[in-house]
Design an enzyme around this catalytic site. Structure first.
Site, PDB file in Angstrom:
ATOM      1  N   ALA A  45      -7.016 -12.563 -19.484  1.00 16.66           N
ATOM      2  CA  ALA A  45      -5.812 -12.508 -20.320  1.00 16.66           C
ATOM      3  C   ALA A  45      -4.745 -11.645 -19.662  1.00 16.66           C
ATOM      4  CB  ALA A  45      -6.173 -11.955 -21.700  1.00 16.66           C
ATOM      5  N   GLY A 225      -6.437   0.259  -4.183  1.00 17.52           N
ATOM      6  CA  GLY A 225      -5.877   1.261  -5.096  1.00 17.52           C
ATOM      7  C   GLY A 225      -4.660   1.927  -4.482  1.00 17.52           C
ATOM      8  N   GLY A 254      -5.325  -3.767 -11.481  1.00 16.97           N
ATOM      9  CA  GLY A 254      -5.850  -4.843 -10.623  1.00 16.97           C
ATOM     10  C   GLY A 254      -5.441  -6.208 -11.156  1.00 16.97           C
ATOM     11  N   ASP A 255      -5.407  -6.346 -12.468  1.00 15.60           N
ATOM     12  CA  ASP A 255      -5.018  -7.628 -13.071  1.00 15.60           C
ATOM     13  C   ASP A 255      -3.523  -7.883 -12.879  1.00 15.60           C
ATOM     14  OD1 ASP A 255      -7.643  -7.767 -13.965  1.00 15.60           O
ATOM     15  OD2 ASP A 255      -7.144  -6.676 -15.804  1.00 15.60           O
ATOM     16  N   SER A 285       2.727  -0.759 -13.241  1.00 14.66           N
ATOM     17  CA  SER A 285       1.920  -0.874 -14.473  1.00 14.66           C
ATOM     18  C   SER A 285       1.152   0.415 -14.765  1.00 14.66           C
ATOM     19  CB  SER A 285       0.955  -2.057 -14.382  1.00 14.66           C
ATOM     20  OG  SER A 285      -0.190  -1.708 -13.612  1.00 14.66           O
ATOM     21  N   GLY A 290      -1.653   1.832 -21.567  1.00 16.49           N
ATOM     22  CA  GLY A 290      -2.083   0.542 -22.088  1.00 16.49           C
ATOM     23  C   GLY A 290      -2.318  -0.459 -20.973  1.00 16.49           C
TER      24      GLY A 290
HETATM   25  O1  RIB Z   1      -9.100  -4.830 -15.877  1.00 12.56           O
HETATM   26  C1  RIB Z   1      -8.908  -4.202 -17.109  1.00 12.56           C
HETATM   27  C2  RIB Z   1      -9.626  -4.956 -18.173  1.00 12.56           C
HETATM   28  O2  RIB Z   1     -11.014  -4.863 -17.945  1.00 12.56           O
HETATM   29  C3  RIB Z   1      -9.424  -4.422 -19.559  1.00 12.56           C
HETATM   30  O3  RIB Z   1      -8.338  -5.019 -20.202  1.00 12.56           O
HETATM   31  C4  RIB Z   1     -10.761  -4.685 -20.238  1.00 12.56           C
HETATM   32  O4  RIB Z   1     -10.674  -5.588 -21.291  1.00 12.56           O
HETATM   33  C5  RIB Z   1     -11.682  -5.192 -19.141  1.00 12.56           C
HETATM   34  O5  RIB Z   1     -11.799  -6.551 -19.150  1.00 12.56           O
END
Ligand code: RIB
Length: 313
Positions: A45, A225, A254-255, A285, A290
């Site tokens: 997500a 990192g 990372g996302d 970020s 959050g």
């Molecule tokens: O990469 C961060 C995410 O890892 C968080 O949002 C948590 O839900 C886990 O999936």
């Protein structure tokens, strides 16, 4: 003008329960934390939201539980304009949750309870095939069943769609089933688990990326990192430096990197610059609390890139 990237994420959605504390309890101990934050998360997500904020049209293929978190997750995707046709509710199952603990320096520790994410099956990918076959890029992570990931990599290869595999969190996987990916993007911990090699320095990262290429991956981006990222393929490797920021919460960085990188690559930005841009997007970020709510909008990112990006190109 270039067309708008179309990105699909086949992956997880969680609710993040984030505790900020100066210290963490030992067994049998109770401590007071400093503050708490509830937010939308899950690696899949988060990557979808980052891609959307960077300007892509995004299709999410995911499963949530029949609880308040599941309903809220679908509404959250919709509020960003993400296509939720293939986000399904699994009756009698909980939505994935992630209790997260953040230290004063921004470092985090995460426990994921996968819940409905574990019910995302190859048949769900097949059910989304007509929409999936029309995207430029498919992104995968490791919070859903591995068989679904292997199946989706094969789907992407068969349809000539760019496929990004982010093996997060670190898990043993059957690498031959992942070799169809165009980009394999682990962080240091994930790369160490997969190769058995230490990744403490850039030189070790180069050696580790070499091992991944020997195993058959075509292109590896190893995220490091605060040291940036290393791009490696058969022609060699390039170290792309990070941007200095004051981090308050690294959760989801990372996302942010993966989701934004998918967009920059789909826009045709040259690879090294795309990685540099993703480094900056991820760094920004970490300057806010959050997960998804810390991700910058494209216009805010571009303003920073204009100031700080040229030396990274
Ligand atoms: O990469 C961060 C995410 O890892 C968080 O949002 C948590 O839900 C886990 O999936």
């Amino acid at each position: 003008m270039a067309s708008i990237p179309r990105i699909a994420v086949v992956g997880s959605a969680n609710t993040d329960l984030i505790t900020f504390s100066d210290a963490f309890p030992r067994a049998g101990e109770t401590l007071f934390g400093k503050s708490f934050d509830l937010g939308f998360g899950g690696k899949g997500a988060n990557q979808a939201i980052a891609a959307r904020l960077c300007g892509a049209e995004v299709l999410m293929v995911a499963k949530v539980g029949s609880d308040l978190f599941g309903e809220a997750t679908i509404k959250n995707f919709a509020s960003f304009g993400i296509d939720t046709t293939h986000v399904q509710v699994v009756q009698g199952t909980s939505t994935g949750v992630a209790p997260i603990f953040v230290e004063p320096n921004g470092q985090n520790r995460i426990i994921v309870v996968k819940g409905a994410n574990d019910r995302l099956l190859p048949a769900d990918v097949d059910a989304a095939a007509s929409k999936l076959s029309r995207v430029d890029t498919i992104i995968l992570q490791f919070e859903i069943p591995l068989d679904t990931i292997y199946h989706t990599v094969r789907f992407a290869r068969a349809h000539n769609i760019r496929c990004i595999v982010n093996p997060a969190p670190a898990l043993p996987a059957n690498l031959p089933d992942l070799l169809g990916a165009d980009y394999f993007i682990p962080n240091e911990t994930e790369a160490e688990l997969i190769t058995g090699r230490s990744v403490q320095t850039v030189e070790e990262a180069q050696a580790c990326a070499g091992t991944l290429l020997q195993k058959g991956f075509r292109r590896v981006v190893l995220t490091l990192g605060a040291r940036g990222a290393l791009i490696a393929d058969a022609s060699g490797s390039v170290h792309v430096l990070a941007f200095a920021v004051t981090a308050v919460d690294t959760t989801g960085a990372g996302d942010a990197f993966i989701g934004s990188l998918a967009v920059f690559l789909a826009e045709g930005v040259p690879e090294k610059e795309a990685v540099a841009r993703a480094n900056l997007y991820a760094a920004l970020s970490t300057t806010r609390i959050g997960t998804q709510k810390s991700f910058p909008k494209r216009a805010d990112f571009e303003a920073e890139w204009t100031q700080r990006g040229p030396q990274a190109r």
